[in-house]
Design a protein around this motif. Structure first.
Motif, PDB file in Angstrom:
ATOM      1  N   VAL A 124       0.866  -1.182   0.000  1.00 27.65           N
ATOM      2  CA  VAL A 124       0.000   0.000   0.000  1.00 27.65           C
ATOM      3  C   VAL A 124       0.898   1.227   0.000  1.00 27.65           C
ATOM      4  CG1 VAL A 124      -1.791   1.272   1.224  1.00 27.65           C
ATOM      5  CG2 VAL A 124      -1.837  -1.225   1.224  1.00 27.65           C
ATOM      6  N   SER A 125       0.885   1.963  -1.099  1.00 27.74           N
ATOM      7  CA  SER A 125       1.732   3.138  -1.268  1.00 27.74           C
ATOM      8  C   SER A 125       0.913   4.396  -0.971  1.00 27.74           C
ATOM      9  CB  SER A 125       2.285   3.182  -2.697  1.00 27.74           C
ATOM     10  OG  SER A 125       3.205   4.240  -2.853  1.00 27.74           O
ATOM     11  N   ILE A 126       1.360   5.184   0.005  1.00 34.87           N
ATOM     12  CA  ILE A 126       0.604   6.344   0.484  1.00 34.87           C
ATOM     13  C   ILE A 126       1.099   7.616  -0.191  1.00 34.87           C
ATOM     14  CG2 ILE A 126      -0.156   7.623   2.511  1.00 34.87           C
ATOM     15  CD1 ILE A 126      -1.020   4.693   2.527  1.00 34.87           C
ATOM     16  N   HIS A 127       0.163   8.361  -0.774  1.00 35.89           N
ATOM     17  CA  HIS A 127       0.485   9.617  -1.458  1.00 35.89           C
ATOM     18  C   HIS A 127      -0.597  10.661  -1.173  1.00 35.89           C
ATOM     19  CE1 HIS A 127       3.920   8.286  -3.969  1.00 35.89           C
ATOM     20  NE2 HIS A 127       3.361   7.098  -3.767  1.00 35.89           N
ATOM     21  N   ILE A 128      -0.327  11.885  -1.611  1.00 36.40           N
ATOM     22  CA  ILE A 128      -1.268  12.995  -1.475  1.00 36.40           C
ATOM     23  C   ILE A 128      -1.479  13.607  -2.849  1.00 36.40           C
ATOM     24  CG2 ILE A 128      -1.768  15.176  -0.310  1.00 36.40           C
ATOM     25  CD1 ILE A 128      -1.447  12.762   1.568  1.00 36.40           C
ATOM     26  N   ASN A 129      -2.712  13.949  -3.164  1.00 37.43           N
ATOM     27  CA  ASN A 129      -3.077  14.477  -4.472  1.00 37.43           C
ATOM     28  C   ASN A 129      -2.983  15.999  -4.519  1.00 37.43           C
ATOM     29  OD1 ASN A 129      -3.852  13.883  -7.102  1.00 37.43           O
ATOM     30  ND2 ASN A 129      -5.550  12.585  -6.447  1.00 37.43           N
ATOM     31  N   TRP A 130      -3.042  16.527  -5.740  1.00 33.20           N
ATOM     32  CA  TRP A 130      -3.052  17.987  -5.949  1.00 33.20           C
ATOM     33  C   TRP A 130      -3.821  18.281  -7.226  1.00 33.20           C
ATOM     34  CZ3 TRP A 130      -1.719  21.309  -9.836  1.00 33.20           C
ATOM     35  CH2 TRP A 130      -1.642  22.665  -9.512  1.00 33.20           C
ATOM     36  N   ALA A 131      -4.519  19.390  -7.260  1.00 37.56           N
ATOM     37  CA  ALA A 131      -5.230  19.816  -8.459  1.00 37.56           C
ATOM     38  C   ALA A 131      -5.178  21.345  -8.560  1.00 37.56           C
ATOM     39  CB  ALA A 131      -6.685  19.340  -8.426  1.00 37.56           C
ATOM     40  N   PRO A 132      -5.266  21.891  -9.765  1.00 39.96           N
ATOM     41  CA  PRO A 132      -5.247  23.349  -9.922  1.00 39.96           C
ATOM     42  C   PRO A 132      -6.411  24.026  -9.210  1.00 39.96           C
ATOM     43  CG  PRO A 132      -4.881  22.251 -12.023  1.00 39.96           C
ATOM     44  CD  PRO A 132      -5.282  21.187 -11.062  1.00 39.96           C
ATOM     45  N   SER A 133      -7.563  23.347  -9.145  1.00 42.24           N
ATOM     46  CA  SER A 133      -8.742  23.920  -8.501  1.00 42.24           C
ATOM     47  C   SER A 133      -8.857  23.460  -7.054  1.00 42.24           C
ATOM     48  CB  SER A 133     -10.013  23.510  -9.254  1.00 42.24           C
ATOM     49  OG  SER A 133     -11.177  23.873  -8.524  1.00 42.24           O
ATOM     50  N   PRO A 134      -9.054  24.392  -6.114  1.00 40.45           N
ATOM     51  CA  PRO A 134      -9.226  23.995  -4.706  1.00 40.45           C
ATOM     52  C   PRO A 134     -10.543  23.271  -4.463  1.00 40.45           C
ATOM     53  CG  PRO A 134      -9.562  26.356  -4.975  1.00 40.45           C
ATOM     54  CD  PRO A 134      -9.046  25.850  -6.288  1.00 40.45           C
ATOM     55  N   ALA A 135     -11.436  23.291  -5.448  1.00 37.78           N
ATOM     56  CA  ALA A 135     -12.723  22.600  -5.300  1.00 37.78           C
ATOM     57  C   ALA A 135     -12.578  21.088  -5.460  1.00 37.78           C
ATOM     58  CB  ALA A 135     -13.725  23.140  -6.313  1.00 37.78           C
ATOM     59  N   LYS A 136     -11.489  20.651  -6.090  1.00 29.79           N
ATOM     60  CA  LYS A 136     -11.251  19.216  -6.281  1.00 29.79           C
ATOM     61  C   LYS A 136     -10.830  18.611  -4.955  1.00 29.79           C
ATOM     62  CE  LYS A 136     -10.633  15.700  -9.203  1.00 29.79           C
ATOM     63  NZ  LYS A 136     -11.684  15.167 -10.084  1.00 29.79           N
ATOM     64  N   THR A 185       0.052  -7.865  -4.573  1.00 29.20           N
ATOM     65  CA  THR A 185      -1.170  -7.064  -4.685  1.00 29.20           C
ATOM     66  C   THR A 185      -0.855  -5.645  -4.228  1.00 29.20           C
ATOM     67  OG1 THR A 185      -2.545  -9.004  -4.244  1.00 29.20           O
ATOM     68  CG2 THR A 185      -3.563  -6.847  -3.948  1.00 29.20           C
ATOM     69  N   THR A 186      -0.924  -4.693  -5.149  1.00 35.06           N
ATOM     70  CA  THR A 186      -0.442  -3.334  -4.887  1.00 35.06           C
ATOM     71  C   THR A 186      -1.490  -2.291  -5.235  1.00 35.06           C
ATOM     72  OG1 THR A 186       1.817  -4.057  -5.414  1.00 35.06           O
ATOM     73  CG2 THR A 186       1.409  -1.682  -5.394  1.00 35.06           C
ATOM     74  N   VAL A 187      -1.606  -1.269  -4.387  1.00 31.12           N
ATOM     75  CA  VAL A 187      -2.460  -0.111  -4.678  1.00 31.12           C
ATOM     76  C   VAL A 187      -1.716   1.157  -4.287  1.00 31.12           C
ATOM     77  CG1 VAL A 187      -4.644  -1.362  -4.375  1.00 31.12           C
ATOM     78  CG2 VAL A 187      -3.620  -0.160  -2.421  1.00 31.12           C
ATOM     79  N   ILE A 188      -2.114   2.258  -4.900  1.00 30.47           N
ATOM     80  CA  ILE A 188      -1.631   3.580  -4.523  1.00 30.47           C
ATOM     81  C   ILE A 188      -2.798   4.349  -3.934  1.00 30.47           C
ATOM     82  CG2 ILE A 188      -0.709   5.777  -5.361  1.00 30.47           C
ATOM     83  CD1 ILE A 188       0.723   4.211  -7.570  1.00 30.47           C
ATOM     84  N   VAL A 189      -2.631   4.818  -2.703  1.00 27.54           N
ATOM     85  CA  VAL A 189      -3.688   5.563  -2.019  1.00 27.54           C
ATOM     86  C   VAL A 189      -3.361   7.051  -2.067  1.00 27.54           C
ATOM     87  CG1 VAL A 189      -4.900   5.940   0.158  1.00 27.54           C
ATOM     88  CG2 VAL A 189      -4.183   3.626  -0.489  1.00 27.54           C
ATOM     89  N   GLU A 190      -4.165   7.795  -2.799  1.00 29.64           N
ATOM     90  CA  GLU A 190      -4.094   9.258  -2.773  1.00 29.64           C
ATOM     91  C   GLU A 190      -5.063   9.694  -1.672  1.00 29.64           C
ATOM     92  OE1 GLU A 190      -2.072  11.053  -4.477  1.00 29.64           O
ATOM     93  OE2 GLU A 190      -1.504   9.939  -6.283  1.00 29.64           O
ATOM     94  N   ALA A 191      -4.506  10.024  -0.498  1.00 29.96           N
ATOM     95  CA  ALA A 191      -5.324  10.165   0.704  1.00 29.96           C
ATOM     96  C   ALA A 191      -6.150  11.443   0.758  1.00 29.96           C
ATOM     97  CB  ALA A 191      -4.433  10.081   1.938  1.00 29.96           C
ATOM     98  N   GLY A 192      -6.016  12.305  -0.210  1.00 32.06           N
ATOM     99  CA  GLY A 192      -6.763  13.556  -0.248  1.00 32.06           C
ATOM    100  C   GLY A 192      -5.992  14.581  -1.057  1.00 32.06           C
ATOM    101  N   PHE A 193      -6.610  15.738  -1.285  1.00 34.05           N
ATOM    102  CA  PHE A 193      -5.988  16.797  -2.086  1.00 34.05           C
ATOM    103  C   PHE A 193      -5.403  17.868  -1.171  1.00 34.05           C
ATOM    104  CE2 PHE A 193      -8.520  14.813  -5.310  1.00 34.05           C
ATOM    105  CZ  PHE A 193      -7.884  15.084  -6.515  1.00 34.05           C
ATOM    106  N   ILE A 194      -4.099  18.053  -1.260  1.00 34.86           N
ATOM    107  CA  ILE A 194      -3.451  19.095  -0.467  1.00 34.86           C
ATOM    108  C   ILE A 194      -3.891  20.481  -0.924  1.00 34.86           C
ATOM    109  CG2 ILE A 194      -1.381  19.424  -1.903  1.00 34.86           C
ATOM    110  CD1 ILE A 194       0.249  19.401   0.706  1.00 34.86           C
ATOM    111  N   SER A 195      -4.401  20.568  -2.146  1.00 32.46           N
ATOM    112  CA  SER A 195      -4.871  21.832  -2.710  1.00 32.46           C
ATOM    113  C   SER A 195      -6.282  22.184  -2.251  1.00 32.46           C
ATOM    114  CB  SER A 195      -4.836  21.757  -4.245  1.00 32.46           C
ATOM    115  OG  SER A 195      -5.426  20.537  -4.697  1.00 32.46           O
TER     116      SER A 195
END
Length: 227
Positions: A124-136, A185-195
């Motif tokens: 389980v690979s832990i990461h954080i997401n980002w998007a140009p819009s803060p609404a994402k 068995t592998t997944v990447i977890v984007e735990a939320g948007f820092i943006s």
């Protein structure tokens, strides 16, 4: 570093402060499907690689905080969990075997090598997401287009959706190295948007990080019961 992780005492894993040493009962372990299966927690980024950011907030610090909490939760429930980094350093620093000028490639290859050498059953690979819009906003779990990876991703996604009040679905992560190269068995977890301001509140608070770790741990346990 790799040798300490592979030692019989689990030296690197035990280096995490606060490990309770409590073990689940044999009945509980059997119910959850432990069966000596190794869960590798991959704390994304580290060292020179800060990942995505918001001001002075760095992805590498959040992923480590969540991963440490996830490690402790899984270990306290009797799982054979291993955390691939316990501090602010890049796995590429330990990679002396790959002749590549790309630090990023050495980093990814070292993470893959650890998973294969253990050998891990679940990664389980832990990461954080980002998007140009803060609404994402909201969590996202990426999977390899293979049955067990999808089941694990769906299980973790369901738990994170409940936490965030979201309705997102897991998605295939076709271009990602770890999903393509690790046989476990592998997944990447984007735990939320820092943006996202709302996600950021969850991601940056100790209480929020604990809740995220609990949701991911619950998803892993539910998956192991299913398979």
């Amino acid at each position: 570093m790799l040798l300490s992780l592979l030692s019989g005492t689990g030296a690197e894993a035990q280096a995490v402060p606060g490990t309770s040493g409590a073990e689940a009962s044999p009945e509980r372990q059997q119910m959850l499907g432990h069966d000596q299966r190794i869960i590798l927690i991959d704390a994304g980024h580290g060292g020179i690689d800060g990942g995505t950011s918001h001001g002075s907030i760095l992805e590498k610090d959040i992923t480590l905080a969540i991963s440490r909490r996830l490690f402790l939760l899984l270990r306290s429930d009797g799982f054979d969990a291993i955390l691939n980094r316990t501090g602010d350093y890049a796995p590429s620093d330990d990679n002396r075997w790959l002749r590549s000028s790309s630090r990023h490639m050495r980093d990814l290859a070292q993470r893959k090598e650890l998973a294969e050498t253990l050998p891990a059953n679940v990664v389980v690979s832990i990461h954080i997401n980002w998007a140009p819009s803060p609404a994402k906003k909201g969590p996202l779990v990426l999977y390899r287009q293979e049955g067990r990876s999808f089941l694990l991703a769906r299980s973790i996604q369901d738990q994170l959706n409940q936490l965030y009040g979201a309705q997102g679905a897991p998605r295939p992560g076709k271009p990602f190295y770890l999903l393509n190269k690790i046989t476990a068995t592998t997944v990447i977890v984007e735990a939320g948007f820092i943006s996202s301001p709302t996600d950021r509140d969850m991601l940056c608070s100790p209480k929020g990080q604990e809740k995220i770790a609990e949701a991911i741990a619950g998803g892993i346990a539910a998956y192991l019961m299913e398979v």
